[in-house]
Motif scaffolding. Structure first.
Motif, short mmCIF file in Angstrom:
data_model
loop_
_atom_site.label_atom_id
_atom_site.label_comp_id
_atom_site.label_asym_id
_atom_site.label_seq_id
_atom_site.Cartn_x
_atom_site.Cartn_y
_atom_site.Cartn_z
N UNK A 88 25.15 -4.39 -0.72
CA UNK A 88 24.36 -4.15 0.60
C UNK A 88 23.17 -5.28 0.57
N UNK A 89 22.92 -5.39 2.03
CA UNK A 89 21.87 -6.53 2.18
C UNK A 89 20.48 -6.09 2.12
N UNK A 90 19.44 -7.15 2.40
CA UNK A 90 17.98 -6.27 2.40
C UNK A 90 17.58 -5.33 3.28
N UNK A 91 18.53 -5.04 4.40
CA UNK A 91 17.85 -4.11 5.40
C UNK A 91 17.84 -2.67 4.82
N UNK A 92 18.54 -2.61 3.46
CA UNK A 92 18.51 -1.36 2.70
C UNK A 92 17.41 -0.99 1.87
N UNK A 93 16.30 -0.68 2.69
CA UNK A 93 14.83 -0.83 2.38
C UNK A 93 13.96 0.13 3.32
N UNK A 94 12.96 0.29 2.85
CA UNK A 94 11.86 1.18 3.71
C UNK A 94 11.07 0.21 4.49
N UNK A 95 10.70 -0.75 4.19
CA UNK A 95 9.95 -1.82 4.87
C UNK A 95 10.55 -3.30 4.70
N UNK A 96 10.99 -3.79 5.74
CA UNK A 96 11.70 -5.26 5.75
C UNK A 96 10.72 -6.32 6.38
N UNK A 97 10.37 -7.05 5.70
CA UNK A 97 9.64 -8.27 6.24
C UNK A 97 10.49 -9.40 6.80
N UNK A 111 0.74 -1.23 0.16
CA UNK A 111 0.04 -0.09 -0.03
C UNK A 111 0.84 1.25 0.03
N UNK A 112 2.32 1.07 0.03
CA UNK A 112 2.85 2.36 0.14
C UNK A 112 3.88 2.14 -1.02
N UNK A 113 4.38 3.20 -1.81
CA UNK A 113 5.35 3.27 -3.05
C UNK A 113 6.77 3.16 -2.52
N UNK A 114 7.08 2.73 -1.13
CA UNK A 114 8.55 2.53 -0.86
C UNK A 114 9.26 1.34 -1.21
N UNK A 115 10.35 1.20 -0.93
CA UNK A 115 11.17 -0.12 -1.18
C UNK A 115 10.56 -1.17 -0.37
N UNK A 116 10.51 -2.44 -0.67
CA UNK A 116 10.13 -3.66 0.25
C UNK A 116 11.08 -4.84 -0.14
N UNK A 117 11.53 -5.40 1.21
CA UNK A 117 12.51 -6.50 1.05
C UNK A 117 11.84 -7.49 2.15
N UNK A 118 12.21 -8.89 1.41
CA UNK A 118 11.87 -9.89 2.48
C UNK A 118 13.09 -10.93 2.61
N UNK A 119 12.98 -11.17 4.07
CA UNK A 119 14.00 -12.47 4.59
C UNK A 119 13.21 -13.35 4.98
N UNK A 120 13.34 -14.55 4.65
CA UNK A 120 12.74 -15.82 5.31
C UNK A 120 13.70 -16.57 6.14
N UNK A 121 13.73 -16.50 7.16
CA UNK A 121 14.78 -16.76 8.28
C UNK A 121 14.52 -18.35 8.45
N UNK A 122 15.77 -18.75 8.48
CA UNK A 122 15.87 -20.37 8.69
C UNK A 122 17.55 -20.38 9.67
N UNK A 123 17.57 -21.56 10.18
CA UNK A 123 18.78 -21.65 11.23
C UNK A 123 20.28 -21.37 10.17
N UNK A 124 20.21 -21.35 9.00
CA UNK A 124 21.38 -21.27 8.47
C UNK A 124 21.60 -19.83 7.79
N UNK A 125 20.85 -18.93 7.88
CA UNK A 125 20.94 -17.50 7.50
C UNK A 125 21.95 -16.95 8.43
N UNK A 126 22.91 -16.30 7.69
CA UNK A 126 23.95 -15.72 8.33
C UNK A 126 23.70 -14.01 8.53
#
Length: 311
Positions: free
Chosen positions: A91-100, A55-70
């Motif tokens: 740069x990692x997925x934290x470089x966004x407006x909304x991080x799932x 619903x927002x025009x900002x950047x969006x990134x998603x991380x699917x966490x599992x035990x092997x994510x560093x």
């Protein structure tokens, strides 16, 4: 306020029966806070986060966490490029407006802690280089109840304290669940209806206006009375911190703003107290046997007098 009303209308159309939770998420976005969604699998946590982001025009990134994510999978990494014979920054997925951060409690404590700097200081440090994150930046994390899933890592108190709200998503009412079945039978076409209503500039403007919402000194006194009551309660081992007191102020300002007021009332504080405070309390061993944090917070609300005369 027209854009805000349009955004709320679209969200309530996309996500059935979650008006209160969506209001809290909207407050978090406006105030730059973070949200932890907790419920059993299949209750729509991820869909709610994706509909909110769409619903927002900002950047969006998603991380699917599992035990092997560093940690580097979250913040980013500096790698050697054999073509240029130089180290390059990715740069990692934290470089966004909304991080799932999906199923955050499946990540190891080391990976969970990689989000601390980003959530608190809105920056990420990669090999000694500090990168500022976009404005706004918020994290919407989901998790299943710890006791219902093997191989999970409970979030520590320091991590939980970074979340403005923790929202427990319960089962919907009968009519709401019937509407979900009917709306989502044509799953693909329904998801295509998401479109951005508000821009990043709109969110920044809302934040600036929410900061101007007046907080009377009686409201400040009331908030501190609630905070100190949690520290003195016999069933609570770890009460609310000063960061939690500030979170109550900001959340109450956000609630007043989305309600179209330029001042905070005691009802605003009561409305936001539970989702702001419930995950920040640590009960004593005896307290866990006889009470839960929600019941204690409601007991404290009853025992602390609110400044009704000033309003």
């Amino acid at each position: 306020m027209e854009k805000l009303a349009q955004t709320k209308a679209q969200l309530n159309q996309l996500v059935v029966g979650r008006k209160k939770e969506l209001d809290f998420m909207l407050i978090a976005l406006i105030q730059g806070g973070h949200v932890l969604l907790e419920s059993v699998p299949g209750s729509g946590k991820t869909w709610m986060a994706k509909a909110f982001a769409g619903s927002f025009a900002g950047q969006f990134q998603r991380i699917q966490f599992t035990p092997d994510v560093l940690p580097s999978d979250v913040t980013g990494i500096r790698f050697f490029n054999p073509k240029t014979q130089e180290f390059e920054l990715r740069a990692g997925p934290v470089q966004t407006n909304l991080l799932l951060a999906d199923e955050i409690n499946r990540a190891t404590p080391r990976t969970q802690s990689s989000l601390l700097e980003s959530m608190e200081e809105k920056q990420a440090t990669i090999d000694g280089e500090t990168l500022q994150l976009p404005n706004p930046f918020i994290v919407i994390a989901t998790q299943n109840p710890v006791e219902s899933q093997q191989g999970t890592f409970p979030l520590p108190a320091a991590q939980l304290d970074r979340f403005l709200f923790r929202l427990e998503i319960g089962y919907p009412e009968y009519e709401e669940e019937l509407a979900i079945i009917r709306n989502f039978r044509d799953n693909v076409s329904h998801k295509k209806e998401i479109f951005p209503v508000a821009s990043v500039e709109d969110v920044r403007k809302w934040h600036d206006e929410a900061e101007k919402v007046a907080v009377h000194e009686d409201i400040e006194t009331y908030i501190l009375a609630l905070v100190r009551a949690t520290r003195e309660h016999l069933s609570i081992e770890l009460g609310l911190s000063s960061r939690a007191a500030l979170a109550l102020v900001h959340a109450a300002q956000g609630r007043a703003f989305i309600e179209g007021r330029n001042y905070v009332t005691p009802d605003d504080v009561k409305y936001i107290l539970e989702p702001v405070a419930v995950h920040r309390l640590m009960l004593t061993a005896e307290g866990m046997l006889v009470q839960d944090p929600v019941a204690i917070l409601r007991e404290i609300l009853t025992s602390v007098s609110s400044p009704v005369e000033a309003f």
